[in-house]
Scaffold this active site. Sequence first.
Site, short mmCIF file in Angstrom:
data_model
loop_
_atom_site.label_atom_id
_atom_site.label_comp_id
_atom_site.label_asym_id
_atom_site.label_seq_id
_atom_site.Cartn_x
_atom_site.Cartn_y
_atom_site.Cartn_z
N ASP A 12 35.04 47.48 37.57
CA ASP A 12 34.72 46.39 38.47
C ASP A 12 33.30 46.67 39.01
O ASP A 12 32.79 47.79 38.84
CB ASP A 12 35.76 46.41 39.61
CG ASP A 12 35.48 45.39 40.66
OD1 ASP A 12 35.24 44.23 40.32
OD2 ASP A 12 35.46 45.76 41.85
N ASP A 14 31.54 44.95 42.37
CA ASP A 14 31.48 44.99 43.84
C ASP A 14 32.58 45.90 44.39
O ASP A 14 33.77 45.65 44.17
CB ASP A 14 31.70 43.58 44.42
CG ASP A 14 30.57 42.62 44.05
OD1 ASP A 14 29.42 42.97 44.29
OD2 ASP A 14 30.86 41.53 43.54
P1 B16 Z 1 29.64 35.93 43.33
P2 B16 Z 1 34.01 42.05 41.75
C1 B16 Z 1 33.70 39.84 43.22
O1 B16 Z 1 33.15 40.89 42.47
C2 B16 Z 1 33.69 40.17 44.71
O2 B16 Z 1 34.61 41.21 44.98
C3 B16 Z 1 34.09 38.95 45.52
O3 B16 Z 1 33.99 39.25 46.89
C4 B16 Z 1 33.14 37.79 45.15
O4 B16 Z 1 33.53 36.60 45.83
C5 B16 Z 1 33.20 37.55 43.65
O5 B16 Z 1 32.83 38.73 42.96
C6 B16 Z 1 32.26 36.44 43.23
O6 B16 Z 1 30.93 36.87 43.43
O7 B16 Z 1 29.65 35.03 44.52
O8 B16 Z 1 28.50 36.92 43.31
O9 B16 Z 1 29.75 35.15 42.04
O10 B16 Z 1 34.63 42.85 42.83
O11 B16 Z 1 35.00 41.36 40.83
O12 B16 Z 1 32.94 42.82 41.00
MG MG Z 2 35.53 44.63 43.51
#
Ligand code: B16
Ligand code: MG
Length: 215
Positions: A12, A14
Site C-alpha cells: 500500500d 499512504d
Molecule cells: P487520492 P492508499 C488511499 O491510499 C488513502 O489511504 C485514502 O485516504 C485516500 O482517500 C485514497 O488513497 C485516495 O487518494 O485522493 O490521492 O486519490 O492507502 O490506498 O495508498
Molecule cells: Mg494506506
Amino acid sequence: MTKSKRPTFIFDLDGVITKTETHHFEAWKETGAFLNYQITPENNEALKGVSRNDSLKKIISWSGKEVSSPVFDRLLKEKNDRYLASLSSLSEDDIMDGVHEFILEAKANNHQIVLYSSSKNAKMILTKLNIIALFDAIVDGNDVTNSKPHPEGFELAALLSNTVPQNCVVFEDSSSGILAANQIGMTTIGIGDAKSLSMASRIYENFKEISLNDF
Ligand code: B16
Ligand code: MG
C-alpha cells in the site's frame, strides 16, 4: 498462471510507504468544516484506503447534509488541491523507516515488488519519493472501478505480477485493504495500529520490525 517461487510483495502507499494519510486527514477536515461536521480520528481511520469519491460520500453521510452534484465535484477538487499543496516538499526523506531497505533487500532476493494504492496521485508521490523505479508493477486508483474493501485492485496486482493470490503478501495500514486482500486469500500484514488491523495475518508497528526471513 505460473506460481512465482518467492512471494510477491504488494505494498500500500499512504500509511505504509509514507505518512501521507495525515495530509489526507488535514485536507478532509476543511471539507468537514464546510459541511459543519468535525471529522474525528475514528472517522479518519474509516477513510484509510477508501477512494477520494467514496471518502467524500462517507463524510457527507456523517454530516447528515445533502449536496448537489456540482458541489460534490467542487469539494473533491478543492480537497485534492489542498492535499497536493501540502505535499509540495515531499521527498525521499519522507519514506517511512525501514521501508526502502526492506524493498531493496527483497528485490535482491528475487521477490517481485508491486504497489496497490487507492490513490490517483500514487505515481506522482512515488516519483517524489524517488522510488518509482523499484516497482515491478503499479496499480492505483486510476486502474480500478471499485476501491478497497473491494478486491479488484489486488486481483489486478496478482495478474500483473503473474502470481496466484495465495503467493502474495500484502502490506496495509487500513482495515479496508486488509479486508479486500483477505477475501481472495492473500497473506495480510497490518502496519501500524493493532486495534484497527485485527483481521490481518500478522501486525507490525513498522518495517524496522520486519525481517525478510519472516516470509
Ligand atoms: P487520492 P492508499 C488511499 O491510499 C488513502 O489511504 C485514502 O485516504 C485516500 O482517500 C485514497 O488513497 C485516495 O487518494 O485522493 O490521492 O486519490 O492507502 O490506498 O495508498
Ligand atoms: Mg494506506
